[in-house]
Design an enzyme around this catalytic site. Structure first.
Site, PDB file in Angstrom:
ATOM      1  N   GLN A 164       0.831  -1.198   0.000  1.00  0.00           N
ATOM      2  CA  GLN A 164       0.000   0.000   0.000  1.00  0.00           C
ATOM      3  C   GLN A 164       0.864   1.246   0.000  1.00  0.00           C
ATOM      4  O   GLN A 164       0.624   2.198  -0.734  1.00  0.00           O
ATOM      5  CB  GLN A 164      -0.883   0.041   1.267  1.00  0.00           C
ATOM      6  CG  GLN A 164      -2.225  -0.559   1.078  1.00  0.00           C
ATOM      7  CD  GLN A 164      -2.989   0.129  -0.027  1.00  0.00           C
ATOM      8  OE1 GLN A 164      -3.348   1.286   0.090  1.00  0.00           O
ATOM      9  NE2 GLN A 164      -3.214  -0.572  -1.098  1.00  0.00           N
ATOM     10  N   GLU A 222      -4.525   5.477   2.223  1.00  0.00           N
ATOM     11  CA  GLU A 222      -4.306   6.783   1.606  1.00  0.00           C
ATOM     12  C   GLU A 222      -3.163   7.552   2.242  1.00  0.00           C
ATOM     13  O   GLU A 222      -2.596   8.467   1.638  1.00  0.00           O
ATOM     14  CB  GLU A 222      -5.611   7.580   1.632  1.00  0.00           C
ATOM     15  CG  GLU A 222      -6.671   6.843   0.847  1.00  0.00           C
ATOM     16  CD  GLU A 222      -8.041   7.461   0.946  1.00  0.00           C
ATOM     17  OE1 GLU A 222      -8.484   8.025  -0.052  1.00  0.00           O
ATOM     18  OE2 GLU A 222      -8.656   7.382   2.013  1.00  0.00           O
TER      19      GLU A 222
HETATM   20 MO1  MOS Z   1     -10.610   6.755  -1.445  1.00  0.00          MO
HETATM   21  S1  MOS Z   1     -10.393   8.571  -2.434  1.00  0.00           S
HETATM   22  O1  MOS Z   1     -11.672   7.211  -0.208  1.00  0.00           O
HETATM   23  O2  MOS Z   1     -11.317   5.689  -2.521  1.00  0.00           O
END
Ligand code: MOS
Length: 723
Positions: A620, A687
């Site tokens: 990731q 993220e």
């Molecule tokens: Mo992510 S931009 O919450 O898929």
């Protein structure tokens, strides 16, 4: 307390890896129900105005054509309002209603669909459609911050409001001994996942089945049900695999309605797959953002004022507000802070979340500005950040549920060898290349959603655990199999996890880096409930504890034993602020004659709580770094502001990193468990891996060249023109 666990924390290979690399994994476009026909879109070629005349006669006569649908012959659809706006929708406005009128809101807008026996017949027929327009001669196609408006009250409710203030930031900035006041630009960017968006739609009576690329099967079903005015249960959404999405499949885009409508009107199952070019218009994108940052510090480098103002683009029909300023307002301690968020409506399709939505954007401006402040102060960039470490979330005035940021700075610096960096810019070389080292803080919210799951035991001794979540690549299948096997006390090979079907137990969006922390506890709850049932059966039949599960089921004459589980965060969690943290370090080599930048290596150190699978977590993070290389050096939508068109609407000219751009990436995880968020101890990770990468690279480029690029991406021309 976290108990010891079987395979949790071990680097289990992806359970779906073999199916993916052998092509057995089926993606939305690959489902082919009986009698499948193929659709092609017709799109507008102006940015604003209305269709005056649309000529479809020759398309209708073309070979293989079954249906040509435009606003002239499409039925009016109910488009029932949602009781509550789904979390993935923009804060205000109304989604594009396809083929309901003649209005044109953006260039590339779908204005018709052709259904034919083959894909090429459909595309050929679509090319024959002629459209005359009444053109609006003053389209909103130029990014002009002067036309921006404050975000609305609706944005305020989601914590993305027009303004936040603490103390007197402007006064403190004016009085500060050291100041940085600069503007940073991040261009419009597109998700560019490997798998294009596609929908296969099939009606059986008034029941609809959709094989659709989506990160949220339940919402997909609900939304299409509202569009057609049918019960949600009548729409069955199936999507077992996603070939990357990065947020582009959170919403149900207009083409899904078109596929369902084309299927209904043609009486055939229909496949609608967006072309690479159409992906630049028919789904969302990361909006362009221009941000002014003002940092004021005392002589010791303590921040006195932190001001960040962002202007981002949205469409004319929806207000998309990214949480751009949430992280920047929460990262560092400063008695005085102010943020302002404005939106610029343009004739474009609506933007949407794209990996680290807003957070990555906000950090670009803040973390380059922090580097500029470190230079101004003559302080080491890590030292500046440590001096401004926030002991609690300063914006929300809440304690962190856990915060390993200081450990990330230490672990990252050590792994990277930050002590070998000479502080002077343009002072390090490797052969004829300038060497630069830079760093940045990473931070991303780590919320948790209510979730549910089921656990089923079979008489052959295997178990299946289900939840209607998704796996767009981070490894949901694998992590949940690990969590389930652990909770059931069964070997990994006997447990299967299933997802991506709207008939499975309800789950929210697979987005916002929430899946592990949200679905994990529901899986545990379902497994615990199953074990309880199993215990009841054992007691009832007086079977010894040592008897295996399959024997128990057989004794009881049961084929299956099933239990449901639900999980949501405790009330207590509201008294905490939950984020994941990281520190990113980058080394670049810059050719002084050509201005080309090579990323020699990136090291990230992360606090995401307990790591369920280090191999997946590492993937990731290095995936985020690859995307960060794109953000820093390559990605930029070339926007023709005369026509509101994307000039480089393909992945030959919209540049993203290729293998040759990626040399040496590494990620380490600092120990820690977030027991506030759940007993699983995990916080969101995905993220976070993108956050901080682009600013670390920009800061490294400055260190290599002494050129400060504030307008991404860092292309050779910007370096050459500056020297
Ligand atoms: Mo992510 S931009 O919450 O898929």
């Amino acid at each position: 307390m976290i108990e010891a666990h079987g395979t949790i924390g071990s680097s289990v290979p992806r359970v779906d890896g073999r199916d993916k690399v052998t092509g057995r994994a089926k993606y939305a476009a690959e489902f082919a129900p009986e009698g499948l026909a193929y659709a092609a879109l017709i799109e507008s070629t102006i940015a604003a105005g209305a269709i005056r005349r649309i000529e479809t006669a020759s398309a209708k006569r073309a070979p293989g054509v079954l249906l040509v649908l435009t606003h002239e012959n499409a039925p009016k659809l109910p488009y029932l309002p949602a009781k509550e706006r789904p979390a993935v929708e923009p804060v205000a406005g109304e989604a594009l209603r396809v083929l309901q009128d003649a209005r044109i809101l953006f260039n590339g807008q779908p204005i018709g669909v052709v259904v034919a026996r083959t894909q090429s017949q459909a595309e050929y027929a679509a090319s024959l459609v002629r459209v005359e327009y009444d053109v609006d001669t003053n389209p909103l196609t130029r990014f002009d911050p002067a036309n921006a408006k404050p975000a609305s009250a609706a944005a305020e409710k989601k914590g993305r409001g027009p303004e936040s203030r603490q103390g007197d930031a402007d006064g403190a900035f004016a009085a500060a001994a050291h100041r940085v006041d600069q503007t940073y630009v991040q261009p419009r960017e597109h998700h560019s996942a490997m798998e294009p968006h596609a929908t296969v739609a099939q009606w059986q009576g008034d029941k609809l089945t959709l094989w659709d690329k989506t990160q949220w099967v339940y919402n997909d079903a609900d939304e299409i049900a509202r569009v057609f005015g049918i019960p949600s249960e009548s729409v069955h959404v199936i999507n077992p695999y996603i070939g990357g999405a990065f947020g582009s499949a959170l919403r149900t885009w207009p083409h899904v309605t078109l596929a369902a409508l084309a299927a209904r009107q043609s009486g055939r199952a229909v496949r609608l797959e967006l072309s690479r070019r159409q992906l630049f218009y028919s789904i969302g994108f990361r909006p362009r953002a221009e941000q002014r940052v003002q940092l004021g510090a005392d002589a010791d480098g303590h921040l006195q004022a932190l001001i960040q103002e962002a202007v981002a683009q949205t469409s004319t029909y929806e207000e998309f507000a990214d949480a751009t300023l949430d992280v920047p307002a929460s990262t560092y301690a400063s008695a005085n802070r102010r943020t302002k968020y404005s939106l610029l409506p343009m004739n474009t399709n609506t933007p949407t979340p794209m990996r680290g939505p807003g957070h990555a954007t906000g950090l670009i401006a803040q973390e380059i500005a922090m580097d500029e402040l470190a230079v101004e102060l003559g302080l080491d960039p890590i030292e500046l950040r440590l001096r401004n470490f926030a002991e609690r979330n300063p914006r929300k005035d809440l304690p962190w549920s856990s915060n390993g940021l200081r450990a990330c700075y230490r672990a990252g610096a050590e792994r990277f060898g930050w002590d070998k960096r000479s502080p002077q810019p343009r002072s390090m070389r490797s052969g004829r290349h300038l060497v630069g080292m830079g760093m940045a803080t990473a931070m991303n919210p780590a919320p948790r959603y209510p979730s549910s799951a089921s656990a089923t035991l079979f008489a052959d001794g295997t178990a299946v655990v289900r939840s209607a979540t998704s796996d767009m690549g981070p490894g949901t299948y694998t992590a949940m199999t690990q969590i389930a096997a652990d909770a059931l006390g069964m070997p990994l090979a006997k447990v299967r996890f299933e997802l991506g079907d709207s008939r499975m137990p309800i789950a929210k969006e697979h987005g916002g880096s929430t899946t592990t922390a949200s679905i994990g506890p529901a899986v545990r709850a379902a497994c615990a409930a199953l074990l309880e049932k199993l215990h009841t059966v054992r007691t009832q039949f007086q079977l010894p504890q040592a008897e295996t599960n399959d024997v128990v089921l057989r004794h009881a004459g049961l084929e299956i034993l099933e239990a449901q589980g639900k999980a949501e965060s405790a009330e207590e969690q509201k008294q905490y602020s939950t984020y994941s943290f990281g520190a990113v370090f980058a080394e670049v080599h810059v050719d002084p004659d050509f201005g080309t930048v090579r990323v020699a290596r990136i090291v990230g150190a992360y606090d995401a709580g307990r790591i369920i699978n280090p191999r997946l977590a590492h993937s990731q993070c290095i995936g985020g770094m690859v995307q960060g290389i794109g953000m820093a050096l390559l990605e930029e939508t070339a926007w023709d502001e005369r026509f509101g068109r994307v000039v480089n609407a393909n992945i030959a000219e919209y540049l993203i990193p290729v293998s040759a751009d990626v040399i040496d990436l590494d990620a380490v995880f600092v120990p820690g468990e977030d027991t506030v968020l759940s007993s699983l101890g995990s916080k969101g990770l995905a993220e976070l891996g993108l956050c901080g990468v682009a600013p670390a690279l920009v800061n490294a480029v400055w260190h290599a060249t002494k050129v400060r690029v504030r307008h991404l991406p860092v292309t050779p021309d910007k370096l050459l023109l500056a020297t």
